[in-house]
Design an enzyme around this catalytic site. Structure first.
Site, PDB file in Angstrom:
ATOM      1  CD  GLU A 191      -0.814  -1.232  -8.576  1.00 22.48           C
ATOM      2  OE1 GLU A 191      -1.740  -1.005  -9.382  1.00 22.48           O
ATOM      3  OE2 GLU A 191      -0.178  -0.337  -8.001  1.00 22.48           O
ATOM      4  CB  CYS A 192       3.940  -4.448  -9.986  1.00 20.83           C
ATOM      5  SG  CYS A 192       5.603  -4.441 -10.713  1.00 20.83           S
ATOM      6  N   GLY A 193       4.311  -6.368  -7.976  1.00 23.85           N
ATOM      7  CA  GLY A 193       4.746  -7.313  -6.955  1.00 23.85           C
ATOM      8  C   GLY A 193       3.603  -8.162  -6.436  1.00 23.85           C
ATOM      9  CB  SER A 212      -2.313  -5.773 -14.354  1.00 17.59           C
ATOM     10  OG  SER A 212      -1.602  -5.001 -15.295  1.00 17.59           O
ATOM     11  CG  LEU A 262       1.256 -10.346 -11.860  1.00 19.39           C
ATOM     12  CD1 LEU A 262       0.022 -11.146 -12.221  1.00 19.39           C
ATOM     13  CD2 LEU A 262       1.725  -9.524 -13.068  1.00 19.39           C
TER      14      LEU A 262
END
Length: 440
Positions: free
Chosen positions: A323-325, A416, A327
């Protein structure tokens, strides 16, 4: 009883006051459990560093109203003191419905009194109007007292006390202006603890301030917890091993997420994409949390054997959550704020580019396909907080409901920008562990 430390606005100094209180308690060898209202990752890192114990997020939007008292009671059973740090200003929360997820809402849910931190800089008699407004707006909120922060002088303090005296609300702390305890920040807030070599000195100064700046005789009884018997967590036998990327580049993890994995039978293997040359070979699942891959992009790019190892592991079908970083790390490249591009893992056929625009807020999204955690059609509540964008829109989006398709999915990959808290959705953890067990 315990207390909630709230600010009258963002920037009031509630984090400094909270850390000073935690540090002073630890210096007095008093075990304390801390909590943080909202979705933030970095403030809890500072709490955990000071208390040597995980800090737990209390967010009714990411989890559920029922989860908050359960979480609070469970983690305070063996702690004599507990402190909850609020988020933003006392009544600030989600835009719709107004105030949802606010510190005020959480204080009422937990039935805890509020210690209001007031930034007194450039203020004298007007403080009475401000405090009266905050303490009377919602009659369902109990106020334990005030902390006067950024007081300029003894004369300034005398004026403030005189203005507040008719209200009869206790002043439980006074902090003078103090430049030596400022915590450095950058584009997503405070710089995490792993990157602050001077942190020990800062904490020592906070402990000293905490010892002298609070009215401990009045404050200590307010911090005491009221133990409640809650069912003990039953830890299942180890079924799978999940490699968790954890270092200065990847350190955004909710404590509850990691503990749920362990309780449900996962052995967590912590490793560093910055320093290790390969992902742990015995891993049956991969977990890449958020963080700052853009800050460490050059170092990540230089560790080519590690990147190849991650790509190969995912290509084999290892169930992966990013997730985020995380991703961003799995894309082909990351372009930093200076426009320099660095190669990343390359599993996801797009690139992440840093920009000035901040994407921030709670999101409701619906899964378009099965992932290691979710089933198609399932609605989730998440939080976005990033300054990067992807160069290509996903042909296989994971979510809908965010304006366009969001995230990238493969049968074994969940990637995501959405940060998810698993506290009230332990079935997600069970699915991932089952998938890892079947695949591994």
């Amino acid at each position: 009883m315990s207390i909630v430390i709230a600010g009258e606005r963002s920037g009031s100094g509630k984090t400094t006051v909270t850390l000073a209180l935690l540090a002073a308690l630890r210096a007095r060898h008093q075990p304390v459990q801390s909590f943080k209202v909202g979705p933030d990752y970095i403030d809890p890192m500072f709490h955990a560093h000071v208390t040597d114990r995980p800090c737990y997020n209390l967010d009714p939007i990411l989890t559920s109203p029922a989860y908050l008292p359960q979480c609070f009671d469970r983690h305070t059973q063996d702690r004599p003191f507990a402190i909850v740090e609020g988020v933003m200003g006392l009544f600030d929360g989600a835009v719709e419905p107004p105030g949802e997820g606010s510190t005020a809402q959480v204080a009422k849910m937990l039935r805890l009194p509020v210690l209001l931190v007031v930034n007194c800089q450039s203020m004298s008699h007007s403080i009475a109007a401000l405090v009266k407004g905050y303490t009377t707006l919602d009659p369902d909120i109990e106020f334990a007292g005030l902390v006067l922060n950024r007081v300029g002088s003894d004369r300034h303090l005398e004026i403030l006390r005189t203005a507040l005296a008719p209200m009869g609300i206790p002043i439980l702390g006074v902090f003078k202006r103090e430049d030596r305890i400022s915590l450095p920040d950058r584009h997503l807030g405070l710089i995490p603890t792993d990157e602050l070599p001077e942190l020990k000195e800062i904490v020592d100064r906070l402990a000293t301030l905490g010892k002298k700046c609070f009215d401990w005789e009045k404050l200590t009884p307010l911090l005491a917890t009221t133990p409640k018997l809650t069912p003990a967590n039953i830890k299942l036998p180890t079924q799978v091993r999940i490699a968790v990327a954890r270092d200065a580049a990847f350190n955004f993890y909710y404590a509850e997420n990691l503990e749920l994995l362990e309780q449900m039978g996962a052995e967590l293997i912590y490793w560093s994409p910055l320093q290790d040359f390969a992902v742990p070979a015995e891993a049956q699942g991969l977990y890449f949390g958020g963080g700052f891959p853009e800050v460490f992009a050059a170092q990540l790019a230089a560790n080519s054997s590690m990147r190849q190892s991650v790509a190969a592991k995912i290509a084999l079908g290892t169930p992966t959550y990013a997730e985020c970083g995380g991703l961003m790390f799995l894309t082909q490249s990351v372009t930093d704020f200076e426009g320099q591009s660095y190669p990343m893992v390359g599993t996801i056929p797009t690139s992440a580019v840093m920009g000035k625009k901040l994407t921030l807020g709670y999101r409701y999204a619906t899964a378009l396909a099965d992932s290691p955690l979710l089933t198609a059609g399932e609605t989730v509540r998440g939080h976005e907080f990033h300054r990067s964008t992807l160069t290509l829109e996903s042909p296989q989006p994971l979510f809908t409901g965010l304006g366009t398709g969001e995230g990238w999915h493969q049968p074994h990959l969940h990637a995501s920008y959405l940060h998810l808290h698993w506290g009230s959705n332990p079935q997600w953890v069970r699915r991932w562990i089952d998938r890892c067990y079947r695949t591994g």
